[in-house]
Design a protein around this motif. Structure first.
Motif, PDB file in Angstrom:
ATOM      1  N   TYR A 174       0.933  -1.189   0.137  1.00 32.88           N
ATOM      2  CA  TYR A 174       0.017  -0.046   0.209  1.00 32.88           C
ATOM      3  C   TYR A 174       0.647   1.305   0.028  1.00 32.88           C
ATOM      4  O   TYR A 174       1.257   1.463   0.915  1.00 32.88           O
ATOM      5  N   SER A 209      -0.380   4.430  -1.793  1.00 33.70           N
ATOM      6  CA  SER A 209      -1.043   5.366  -1.979  1.00 33.70           C
ATOM      7  C   SER A 209      -0.689   6.677  -1.477  1.00 33.70           C
ATOM      8  O   SER A 209      -0.850   7.574  -2.311  1.00 33.70           O
ATOM      9  N   TYR A 232      -2.578  -2.030   5.540  1.00 34.69           N
ATOM     10  CA  TYR A 232      -2.340  -0.641   4.988  1.00 34.69           C
ATOM     11  C   TYR A 232      -1.010   0.164   5.392  1.00 34.69           C
ATOM     12  O   TYR A 232      -0.051  -0.434   5.484  1.00 34.69           O
ATOM     13  N   LEU A 254     -10.745  -0.655  -1.215  1.00 36.40           N
ATOM     14  CA  LEU A 254     -10.151   0.586  -1.583  1.00 36.40           C
ATOM     15  C   LEU A 254     -10.453   1.479  -0.252  1.00 36.40           C
ATOM     16  O   LEU A 254     -11.203   1.718   0.024  1.00 36.40           O
ATOM     17  N   THR A 255      -9.230   2.401  -0.031  1.00 36.75           N
ATOM     18  CA  THR A 255      -9.369   3.316   0.817  1.00 36.75           C
ATOM     19  C   THR A 255      -9.983   4.605   0.272  1.00 36.75           C
ATOM     20  O   THR A 255     -10.071   4.778  -0.893  1.00 36.75           O
ATOM     21  N   GLU A 288      -7.681   6.443  -2.153  1.00 40.12           N
ATOM     22  CA  GLU A 288      -7.750   5.747  -3.392  1.00 40.12           C
ATOM     23  C   GLU A 288      -9.052   6.024  -4.194  1.00 40.12           C
ATOM     24  O   GLU A 288      -8.788   6.238  -5.497  1.00 40.12           O
ATOM     25  N   THR A 300     -17.193   0.011  -4.489  1.00 43.06           N
ATOM     26  CA  THR A 300     -15.824  -0.312  -4.408  1.00 43.06           C
ATOM     27  C   THR A 300     -15.487  -1.721  -3.991  1.00 43.06           C
ATOM     28  O   THR A 300     -14.125  -2.117  -3.998  1.00 43.06           O
ATOM     29  N   LYS A 352      -9.656  -3.066  -9.454  1.00 37.81           N
ATOM     30  CA  LYS A 352      -8.795  -2.927  -8.336  1.00 37.81           C
ATOM     31  C   LYS A 352      -7.380  -3.803  -8.344  1.00 37.81           C
ATOM     32  O   LYS A 352      -6.440  -3.293  -8.000  1.00 37.81           O
ATOM     33  N   LEU A 396      -5.511  -0.977 -10.470  1.00 34.15           N
ATOM     34  CA  LEU A 396      -5.323   0.097  -9.405  1.00 34.15           C
ATOM     35  C   LEU A 396      -4.262  -0.097  -8.774  1.00 34.15           C
ATOM     36  O   LEU A 396      -3.460   0.883  -8.287  1.00 34.15           O
ATOM     37  N   PHE A 412      -1.248   2.549  -8.238  1.00 35.75           N
ATOM     38  CA  PHE A 412      -1.020   3.142  -7.005  1.00 35.75           C
ATOM     39  C   PHE A 412       0.158   2.587  -6.387  1.00 35.75           C
ATOM     40  O   PHE A 412       0.447   3.157  -5.121  1.00 35.75           O
TER      41      PHE A 412
END
Length: 523
Positions: A105, A107, A348, A390-391, A394, A473, A501, A504, A508
């Motif tokens: 992670y 992002s 995360y 997804l956060t 994001e 999401t 995702k 993504l 990211f």
């Protein structure tokens, strides 16, 4: 070195221990042979030839064994399946295996790099203003028959009692299936009983969430529905519903199974129960049965009056707050609650504290499921495979990259977001016109809904239903029902964003990415 040691001189009677058990047998034979060979020159010559041949064969086999490994290693490195980072720590070089692309992670680092470019971005054409430009010109046919028939229903074969479990939309699914089964069996459906779910923890009954009278009225031409069993049936079972036979129906059972196994019991006993009743009807059913599902879902299931009244106020407020974009807004179903993050087994940027909190959450809700022997949790693999929620950060970067500028009104439908103060801040930074049910409704208006997650979810459902664009999401029943309901409500045309995702995760994970690369995301 091993070859020299193994094929040592015949004059040497002592040597160092072999470096591997693999070589001991050959070494001992070699030493013994040298001692025997001292007896004659001809025998010594033959032995030398044998030793040379054996050595050559062994070396060739060694090459054959090592060559495939070398080939595979080179190909993996060439294809970038894995890599290594070289770190200089006070004159000590440390080689560490590099994590596969998309498995970490990163992002927040990407956002820090892109945020100045987002701030400097000139507002041109907001994607929201052209989201509804339909490219489909084919006529749309609704899945339910909206015409009302005055034909009288045939005599009922008995009463069907079901128990709906799960959250709001899993219960909704059970209700729609129950209507379809009741129509198939010509049974009278009793208003479904709601099971108290250990995760949702909502004690609401059917009438607390849905309009019972409207439900019965909307189905009157297709299925008989009653609020409770009549007195004569209750007397037959000593006024105890638990005494009614509970038929254990397998998941995704076919209409044929119901006709062959359930109908005879229903006719014989006058009433049957099916509990639990989650996913108990196959997805692939004849069109007339599917039509009953559709009728129940999009026509008969209307939220109760308290929910409708507040939800309509929230939609009006959302439209008013979106005046800069012509009353249009984007809704996002954000699955970043503690339980969702824990269940996904993703990591995360919370470090050891986050791991500890997630372990506690998993144990609280699923009691040992994630500690079974042989179960291995691989957060990096989950992220690469697109299984991580997804956060908010994001979601925000994705929407900005798709052309939704900072004037866009965004409604976030969610439960209690994990560490909301930390994770929602960057989303609000990108979209200042961010709203939730807690900002659209007053504390007094929400007071009657607190502690009832299904009723709160019904408010979210309604605001998302009327949005210009809906973003899902993580999947699940909530977005699936919404996507279908929006198509049904708007004549087959409704814009939904379903992000890939996996892609993504790779995007990211590139701290050096340029903002123009993000802007290539279009839908």
């Amino acid at each position: 070195m091993h070859g020299l040691s193994r094929l040592g001189s015949a004059r040497s009677t002592t040597s160092s221990p072999p470096s591997s058990p693999r070589f001991r047998h050959g070494r001992n034979k070699n030493i013994a042979g040298s001692r025997v060979g001292s007896g004659g020159g001809k025998q010594n010559l033959v032995e030398k030839l044998v030793v040379v041949l054996i050595s050559a064969v062994f070396k060739r086999k060694g090459v054959l064994l090592v060559a495939p490994l070398l080939y595979i290693s080179v190909m993996l490195l060439y294809m970038s399946s894995f890599g290594f980072d070289v770190v200089d720590l006070k004159s000590v070089v440390v080689v560490r295996e590099r994590a596969p692309p998309g498995s970490v992670y990163r992002s927040p680092q990407v956002f820090q790099k892109l945020w100045p470019f987002m701030q400097a971005e000139a507002i041109a054409n907001n994607t929201l203003m052209t989201a509804w430009n339909s490219k489909v010109h084919q006529p749309w046919k609704p899945c339910a028959d909206r015409s009302n028939s005055n034909a009288e229903l045939p005599k009922s074969n008995g009463f069907l009692i079901i128990e709906a479990n799960g959250g709001l939309n899993q219960q909704r699914l059970s209700i729609c299936d129950a209507v379809a089964v009741a129509g198939l069996l010509n049974a009278t459906l009793v208003i479904p009983i709601f099971h108290l779910n250990s995760v949702w923890r909502d004690s609401s009954n059917f009438g607390d969430i849905f309009d019972e009278d409207f439900f019965m009225h909307a189905l009157r031409s297709n299925v008989n529905v009653v609020k409770e069993l009549p007195e004569d049936i209750l007397q037959q079972f000593d006024h105890n519903i638990s005494s009614i036979v509970n038929l254990r129906v397998k998941g995704w059972s076919s209409p044929t199974h119901y006709l062959q196994k359930v109908l005879p019991k229903l006719q014989h006993l006058g009433a049957v129960r099916i509990a639990p009743f989650s996913n108990r009807l196959a997805q692939g059913v004849p069109s007339n049965i599917q039509g009953l599902r559709c009728l129940a879902n999009f026509e008969a299931l209307r939220f109760s009056e308290p929910i409708r009244m507040l939800a309509e106020k929230m939609v009006d407020r959302m439209v008013k707050n979106s005046s800069q974009s012509g009353g249009k807004y984007v809704s996002v179903h954000l699955r970043f609650e503690t339980d969702m993050v824990a269940f996904s087994c993703c990591e995360y940027d919370g470090g050891e504290e986050e791991k500890r909190e997630m372990d506690i959450a998993r144990e609280r809700s699923w009691r040992g499921k994630f500690r079974k022997r042989g179960r291995v949790i691989r957060p990096g693999a989950n992220r690469v495979d697109g299984k991580c929620p997804l956060t908010p950060l994001e979601v925000g970067m994705m929407l900005r990259g798709m052309g939704f500028d900072n004037t866009t009104s965004v409604y976030v439908a969610a439960g209690k977001i994990y560490k909301a103060e930390k994770y929602v801040a960057p989303l609000r930074q990108m979209f200042p016109r961010l709203e939730t049910k807690d900002t659209l409704a007053t504390p007094e208006e929400l007071a009657a809904f607190k502690g009832h997650s299904s009723r709160l979810a019904a408010l979210d459902y309604t605001v998302c239903l009327h949005s210009e664009v809906f973003v899902t999401t993580q999947g699940g029943n909530f977005p699936h029902f919404l996507m279908g309901h929006r198509r049904y409500l708007y004549g087959g045309h409704a814009k939904t964003i379903k992000p890939d995702k996996r892609k993504l995760a790779l995007l990211f994970d590139r701290p050096n990415i340029r903002y123009i690369a993000i802007q290539l995301l279009q839908f």
